[in-house]
Design an enzyme around this catalytic site. Structure first.
Site, mmCIF file in Angstrom:
data_model
loop_
_atom_site.group_PDB
_atom_site.id
_atom_site.type_symbol
_atom_site.label_atom_id
_atom_site.label_comp_id
_atom_site.label_asym_id
_atom_site.label_seq_id
_atom_site.Cartn_x
_atom_site.Cartn_y
_atom_site.Cartn_z
ATOM 1 N N SER A 77 0.836 -1.202 0.000
ATOM 2 C CA SER A 77 0.000 0.000 0.000
ATOM 3 C C SER A 77 0.871 1.253 0.000
ATOM 4 O O SER A 77 1.614 1.483 -0.950
ATOM 5 C CB SER A 77 -0.953 -0.042 1.200
ATOM 6 O OG SER A 77 -1.942 0.956 1.088
ATOM 7 N N HIS A 186 -8.496 0.871 -1.732
ATOM 8 C CA HIS A 186 -8.219 -0.324 -2.536
ATOM 9 C C HIS A 186 -9.464 -1.120 -2.912
ATOM 10 O O HIS A 186 -9.386 -2.336 -3.122
ATOM 11 C CB HIS A 186 -7.213 -1.237 -1.826
ATOM 12 C CG HIS A 186 -5.977 -0.529 -1.360
ATOM 13 N ND1 HIS A 186 -5.204 0.231 -2.196
ATOM 14 C CD2 HIS A 186 -5.404 -0.452 -0.127
ATOM 15 C CE1 HIS A 186 -4.185 0.739 -1.511
ATOM 16 N NE2 HIS A 186 -4.290 0.344 -0.259
#
Length: 308
Positions: A77, A186
């Site tokens: 991430s 996401h």
């Protein structure tokens, strides 16, 4: 150095309030730079992301100053931005500016929550997610991060995520930790942020590099051209992070690899050790549980050199 060295950069959930102080205790000059780059405000994603990224860059600089350069690297991430610095695709200060803009756009994104559910495999969690989406509507909740074979992060509306957590507990005795209370990163629900971030990414001063780039959304190496980076980081906003796939590939590619977690705490290293890659050589550079951080980091650096 005869063994490959693989750096792993963690995401914003690796944060803790003492992370800058530990870096300052180990390397005061590097720590001061991190302190200047960090906002140290954990009330917003902008504050969290800039702070974690600044500390991660500090540990990366410390490793480089000690002659430790990675054979390969990857970031989970937010950690993907430090990964891009490590492979030379982005200058450190340019990455700080970019992460600050990213964090601001994330704060302006759709509301939602994220929760890590464990221990559970995706094949067991998937039907529960489908059932909740039938109840609350398509896309109410979705997988956001495939952390490991037994840990999945889901994201979506609070009601839908809570429902998945309840079903996972009832059907599989799985536990859950809410890691984000404000936004659902996401997943498709967060796509509007990608449109705005895409313009920022296009204006970023990317640099050519021949080093392998491991983007979150692919789980495999790809050519790090500016166009490719922009497109993949844009998809990264609303598509799941394939961390398990990335680490499995790195572990098979570099069978004798030495893995070093670069950044706050030891979240990524702990995931690898727990029934996933327990036989691997894994280090975490941050002395987050030590009462003597300078001595602990010196020992860790010596141990890394010894095994290389």
């Amino acid at each position: 150095m005869t063994r490959p060295l693989i750096f792993m950069f963690g995401g914003q959930s690796s944060r803790d309030e003492a992370m800058v102080d530990r870096l300052c205790a180990v390397a005061p000059t590097i720590g001061d730079t991190a302190k200047q780059r960090a906002t140290l405000d954990f009330r917003s994603n902008h504050g969290i992301q800039t702070s974690v990224h600044a500390v991660t860059l500090g540990w990366l600089e410390l490793l480089g100053a000690n002659g430790l350069e990675p054979t390969a690297s990857a970031g989970l991430s937010l950690g993907e931005y430090a990964h891009l610095v490590a492979i030379g695709a982005l200058d450190a200060q340019a990455s700080v500016d970019l992460v600050a803009k990213r964090g601001q756009l994330y704060d302006e994104g759709p509301d939602g929550v994220m929760a890590a559910i464990y221990p559970i495999a995706w094949e067991d969690l998937s039907p529960l997610v489908d059932a909740v989406n039938q109840q609350f509507g398509h896309g109410a909740v979705a997988p956001a991060v495939f952390n490991s074979p037994s840990q999945i992060v889901v994201a979506g509306t609070k009601e839908a995520v809570d429902a998945v957590i309840e079903l996972a507990d009832a059907n599989h005795y799985a536990a859950a930790t809410v890691i984000e209370h404000r936004i659902p990163m996401h997943v498709e629900r967060f796509r509007p942020v990608a449109v705005r971030l895409h313009h920022v990414l296009e204006e970023t001063p990317w640099k050519p590099t021949s080093t392998a780039y491991y983007p979150n959304v692919a789980g495999e190496p790809t050519e790090a051209t500016p166009h490719t980076i922009v497109e993949l980081l844009s998809r990264h906003v609303y598509q799941p992070v394939r961390w398990q796939q990335t680490i499995d590939l790195l572990a098979s590619t570099y069978a004798d690899g030495v893995f070093v977690e670069v950044g706050p705490r030891s979240v990524l290293g702990d995931m690898m050790r727990r029934r996933w890659h327990p036989g691997r050589t894994i280090f975490s550079i941050d002395p987050w549980e030590s009462a003597t951080p300078r001595e602990t980091v010196a020992q860790t650096l010596a141990e890394i050199r010894d095994v290389l």
